[in-house]
Motif scaffolding. Structure first.
Motif, mmCIF file in Angstrom:
data_model
loop_
_atom_site.group_PDB
_atom_site.id
_atom_site.type_symbol
_atom_site.label_atom_id
_atom_site.label_comp_id
_atom_site.label_asym_id
_atom_site.label_seq_id
_atom_site.Cartn_x
_atom_site.Cartn_y
_atom_site.Cartn_z
ATOM 1 N N THR A 1 -52.962 -3.513 12.835
ATOM 2 C CA THR A 1 -53.258 -4.804 13.461
ATOM 3 C C THR A 1 -52.712 -5.946 12.618
ATOM 4 O O THR A 1 -52.638 -5.865 11.386
ATOM 5 C CB THR A 1 -54.772 -4.998 13.654
ATOM 6 N N VAL A 2 -52.368 -7.008 13.317
ATOM 7 C CA VAL A 2 -51.984 -8.272 12.688
ATOM 8 C C VAL A 2 -52.666 -9.386 13.451
ATOM 9 O O VAL A 2 -53.068 -9.198 14.615
ATOM 10 C CB VAL A 2 -50.451 -8.471 12.723
ATOM 11 N N PRO A 3 -52.841 -10.550 12.830
ATOM 12 C CA PRO A 3 -53.365 -11.671 13.609
ATOM 13 C C PRO A 3 -52.442 -11.966 14.788
ATOM 14 O O PRO A 3 -51.216 -11.937 14.654
ATOM 15 C CB PRO A 3 -53.375 -12.825 12.601
ATOM 16 N N ALA A 4 -53.044 -12.197 15.945
ATOM 17 C CA ALA A 4 -52.223 -12.448 17.133
ATOM 18 C C ALA A 4 -51.303 -13.648 16.920
ATOM 19 O O ALA A 4 -50.194 -13.695 17.454
ATOM 20 C CB ALA A 4 -53.129 -12.663 18.338
ATOM 21 N N ALA A 5 -51.750 -14.611 16.119
ATOM 22 C CA ALA A 5 -50.941 -15.803 15.872
ATOM 23 C C ALA A 5 -49.696 -15.497 15.056
ATOM 24 O O ALA A 5 -48.760 -16.313 15.010
ATOM 25 C CB ALA A 5 -51.786 -16.862 15.168
ATOM 26 N N ALA A 6 -49.667 -14.334 14.391
ATOM 27 C CA ALA A 6 -48.492 -13.973 13.596
ATOM 28 C C ALA A 6 -47.354 -13.444 14.451
ATOM 29 O O ALA A 6 -46.228 -13.305 13.969
ATOM 30 C CB ALA A 6 -48.875 -12.933 12.548
ATOM 31 N N VAL B 1 -37.681 -11.040 22.138
ATOM 32 C CA VAL B 1 -38.261 -9.886 21.465
ATOM 33 C C VAL B 1 -39.428 -10.345 20.598
ATOM 34 O O VAL B 1 -39.338 -11.357 19.894
ATOM 35 C CB VAL B 1 -37.210 -9.148 20.613
ATOM 36 N N ALA B 2 -40.534 -9.588 20.625
ATOM 37 C CA ALA B 2 -41.685 -9.912 19.792
ATOM 38 C C ALA B 2 -41.363 -9.604 18.337
ATOM 39 O O ALA B 2 -40.841 -8.532 18.009
ATOM 40 C CB ALA B 2 -42.898 -9.121 20.248
ATOM 41 N N VAL B 3 -41.695 -10.539 17.441
ATOM 42 C CA VAL B 3 -41.399 -10.367 16.018
ATOM 43 C C VAL B 3 -42.572 -10.868 15.188
ATOM 44 O O VAL B 3 -43.403 -11.666 15.650
ATOM 45 C CB VAL B 3 -40.117 -11.128 15.610
ATOM 46 N N ALA C 1 -51.676 -3.919 22.297
ATOM 47 C CA ALA C 1 -52.828 -4.564 22.930
ATOM 48 C C ALA C 1 -53.232 -5.752 22.089
ATOM 49 O O ALA C 1 -52.958 -5.801 20.876
ATOM 50 C CB ALA C 1 -53.993 -3.585 23.069
ATOM 51 N N SER C 2 -53.900 -6.713 22.722
ATOM 52 C CA SER C 2 -54.398 -7.890 22.013
ATOM 53 C C SER C 2 -55.787 -8.226 22.498
ATOM 54 O O SER C 2 -56.075 -8.142 23.700
ATOM 55 C CB SER C 2 -53.470 -9.094 22.239
ATOM 56 N N ALA C 3 -56.670 -8.586 21.558
ATOM 57 C CA ALA C 3 -58.026 -8.996 21.900
ATOM 58 C C ALA C 3 -58.661 -9.639 20.684
ATOM 59 O O ALA C 3 -58.384 -9.238 19.539
ATOM 60 C CB ALA C 3 -58.863 -7.801 22.379
ATOM 61 N N GLN C 4 -59.498 -10.644 20.925
ATOM 62 C CA GLN C 4 -60.293 -11.294 19.881
ATOM 63 C C GLN C 4 -59.433 -11.766 18.713
ATOM 64 O O GLN C 4 -59.801 -11.647 17.551
ATOM 65 C CB GLN C 4 -61.397 -10.340 19.391
ATOM 66 N N GLY C 5 -58.271 -12.305 19.010
ATOM 67 C CA GLY C 5 -57.422 -12.899 17.984
ATOM 68 C C GLY C 5 -56.606 -11.931 17.171
ATOM 69 O O GLY C 5 -55.933 -12.335 16.214
ATOM 70 N N MET C 6 -56.649 -10.618 17.535
ATOM 71 C CA MET C 6 -55.886 -9.612 16.808
ATOM 72 C C MET C 6 -54.979 -8.873 17.784
ATOM 73 O O MET C 6 -55.290 -8.759 18.964
ATOM 74 C CB MET C 6 -56.800 -8.627 16.089
ATOM 75 N N SER C 7 -53.865 -8.348 17.260
ATOM 76 C CA SER C 7 -52.936 -7.554 18.064
ATOM 77 C C SER C 7 -52.658 -6.238 17.368
ATOM 78 O O SER C 7 -52.454 -6.199 16.147
ATOM 79 C CB SER C 7 -51.617 -8.301 18.278
ATOM 80 N N VAL C 8 -52.675 -5.147 18.154
ATOM 81 C CA VAL C 8 -52.233 -3.849 17.658
ATOM 82 C C VAL C 8 -50.735 -3.778 17.892
ATOM 83 O O VAL C 8 -50.269 -3.987 19.017
ATOM 84 C CB VAL C 8 -52.961 -2.702 18.379
ATOM 85 N N VAL C 9 -49.983 -3.483 16.822
ATOM 86 C CA VAL C 9 -48.523 -3.505 16.922
ATOM 87 C C VAL C 9 -47.936 -2.215 16.385
ATOM 88 O O VAL C 9 -48.559 -1.494 15.601
ATOM 89 C CB VAL C 9 -47.923 -4.710 16.160
ATOM 90 N N GLU C 10 -46.731 -1.933 16.827
ATOM 91 C CA GLU C 10 -45.940 -0.824 16.315
ATOM 92 C C GLU C 10 -44.608 -1.375 15.835
ATOM 93 O O GLU C 10 -44.081 -2.333 16.413
ATOM 94 C CB GLU C 10 -45.710 0.218 17.410
ATOM 95 N N GLY C 11 -44.054 -0.782 14.768
ATOM 96 C CA GLY C 11 -42.729 -1.197 14.296
ATOM 97 C C GLY C 11 -42.718 -1.763 12.897
ATOM 98 O O GLY C 11 -41.644 -2.100 12.376
ATOM 99 N N VAL C 12 -43.911 -1.895 12.249
ATOM 100 C CA VAL C 12 -43.967 -2.396 10.875
ATOM 101 C C VAL C 12 -44.780 -1.416 10.035
ATOM 102 O O VAL C 12 -45.664 -0.721 10.556
ATOM 103 C CB VAL C 12 -44.596 -3.799 10.810
ATOM 104 N N PRO C 13 -44.515 -1.339 8.725
ATOM 105 C CA PRO C 13 -45.247 -0.395 7.864
ATOM 106 C C PRO C 13 -46.639 -0.910 7.524
ATOM 107 O O PRO C 13 -46.896 -2.113 7.491
ATOM 108 C CB PRO C 13 -44.375 -0.301 6.616
ATOM 109 N N GLU C 14 -47.528 0.024 7.276
ATOM 110 C CA GLU C 14 -48.887 -0.340 6.869
ATOM 111 C C GLU C 14 -48.849 -1.065 5.525
ATOM 112 O O GLU C 14 -48.106 -0.685 4.615
ATOM 113 C CB GLU C 14 -49.742 0.923 6.759
ATOM 114 N N GLY C 15 -49.632 -2.122 5.410
ATOM 115 C CA GLY C 15 -49.732 -2.864 4.157
ATOM 116 C C GLY C 15 -48.772 -4.033 4.047
ATOM 117 O O GLY C 15 -48.883 -4.834 3.109
ATOM 118 N N MET C 16 -47.830 -4.159 4.960
ATOM 119 C CA MET C 16 -46.899 -5.290 4.897
ATOM 120 C C MET C 16 -47.636 -6.597 5.189
ATOM 121 O O MET C 16 -48.427 -6.680 6.125
ATOM 122 C CB MET C 16 -45.766 -5.098 5.913
#
Length: 298
Positions: free
Chosen positions: A242-247, A255-257, A272-287
């Protein structure tokens, strides 16, 4: 989103009663599945049976009669264990003998002829039926011609939505309908507008099975509408990084970045997005990602 789901049996056919007199018994409950030759009710102590056929009962059937209604009678006799001969639509002496044997077993005077009100033909059997409780009940007086019997298909489940709800609900959203003993899983198959312009969601299971499964007969009343509490999943449960949806932003190509600490853009897929957070694919954990700062006054 928690809303009421409405369930109502869909009518597949309607059959008229042709018996005349006083109803002396009702032998099947509404919602029961009936088969060839089954007794439905009695009028003046004379039983009324159901048989399969598309030609309605419109006359007495007796020696010398011929036609599709006779063939329907012959098929019913064979199904319940009697031998009228060939199913040829001719009421001959073989049919007379089979009718007499059937009448004797059913407690009817074995005349060898079938009176107009003794049988009601329905298009298909076995079938679930509704006997109109306002028309056919013990003590009711029938004059013949009453629309007394309705063939039932499967219950249709719908949810009424206001305009805001219709905008929020995905077209294929998962729904959990709370049945009397356990929840039923369903999906929204379509959202349509009724004659008044109101949005109505129709539920299904993705195949031919009804939403209520094996509990339909016990759970859904055959008269009017039955209500069930239901929960619509607006955002499916999902897991992942997850990342903050605002990011999350879009580049010039749409393209989403997300932007890393080093200023580099990384393409992502938003699951998916909810409550100000987004689940994303395409970036490594911890970045670490940057969230744009918006300057506010005051």
């Amino acid at each position: 989103m928690t809303l009421n789901a409405s369930a109502e049996w869909e009518a597949t056919s309607s059959v008229a009663n042709r018996a005349i007199g006083t109803v002396t018994s009702v032998d099947v409950r509404s919602g029961a599945v009936v088969a060839q030759g089954q007794k439905l009710y009695s009028v003046d102590l004379r039983p009324v049976h159901v048989a399969q056929g598309t030609t309605p009962m419109h006359r007495d059937l007796q020696l010398g009669a011929s036609g599709p209604d006779v063939a329907q009678l012959q098929q019913m006799l064979i199904t319940v264990g009697f031998e009228p001969g060939d199913v040829d639509g001719v009421f001959d002496v073989g049919t007379v003998g089979a009718v007499r044997s059937w009448q004797s077993r059913e407690g009817i005077e074995p005349s060898g002829a079938v009176a107009l009100g003794d049988i009601v033909f329905v298009p298909e059997l076995p079938i679930r039926i509704r006997i109109d409780p306002d028309t056919v009940y013990t003590g009711a007086i029938l004059s013949g011609g009453e629309r007394a019997i309705t063939g039932l298909g499967a219950p249709r489940f719908t949810i009424a939505l206001d305009d805001r709800q219709a905008e929020l609900v995905p077209s294929d959203a998962a729904v959990v309908v709370q049945g009397p003993s356990e929840p039923w899983g369903a999906v929204i198959e379509r959202v349509e507008r009724d004659e008044n312009g109101a949005a109505v969601a129709t539920l299904g299971t993705g195949d031919s099975a009804p939403v209520c499964g094996d509990e339909c007969a016990e759970a859904v009343g055959t008269s009017g509408t039955t209500l069930f509490s239901s929960q619509i999943t607006l955002v499916p449960h999902t897991s992942g990084l997850t990342v903050p949806a605002a990011a999350v932003s879009t580049d010039a190509s749409g393209v989403a970045v997300v932007v890393g600490d080093d200023g580099a853009k990384h393409s992502v897929t938003v699951v998916a997005s909810a409550q100000g957070m987004s689940v994303v694919e395409g970036v490594p954990e911890g970045m670490r990602v940057r969230v744009p700062f918006t300057e506010r006054e005051g």
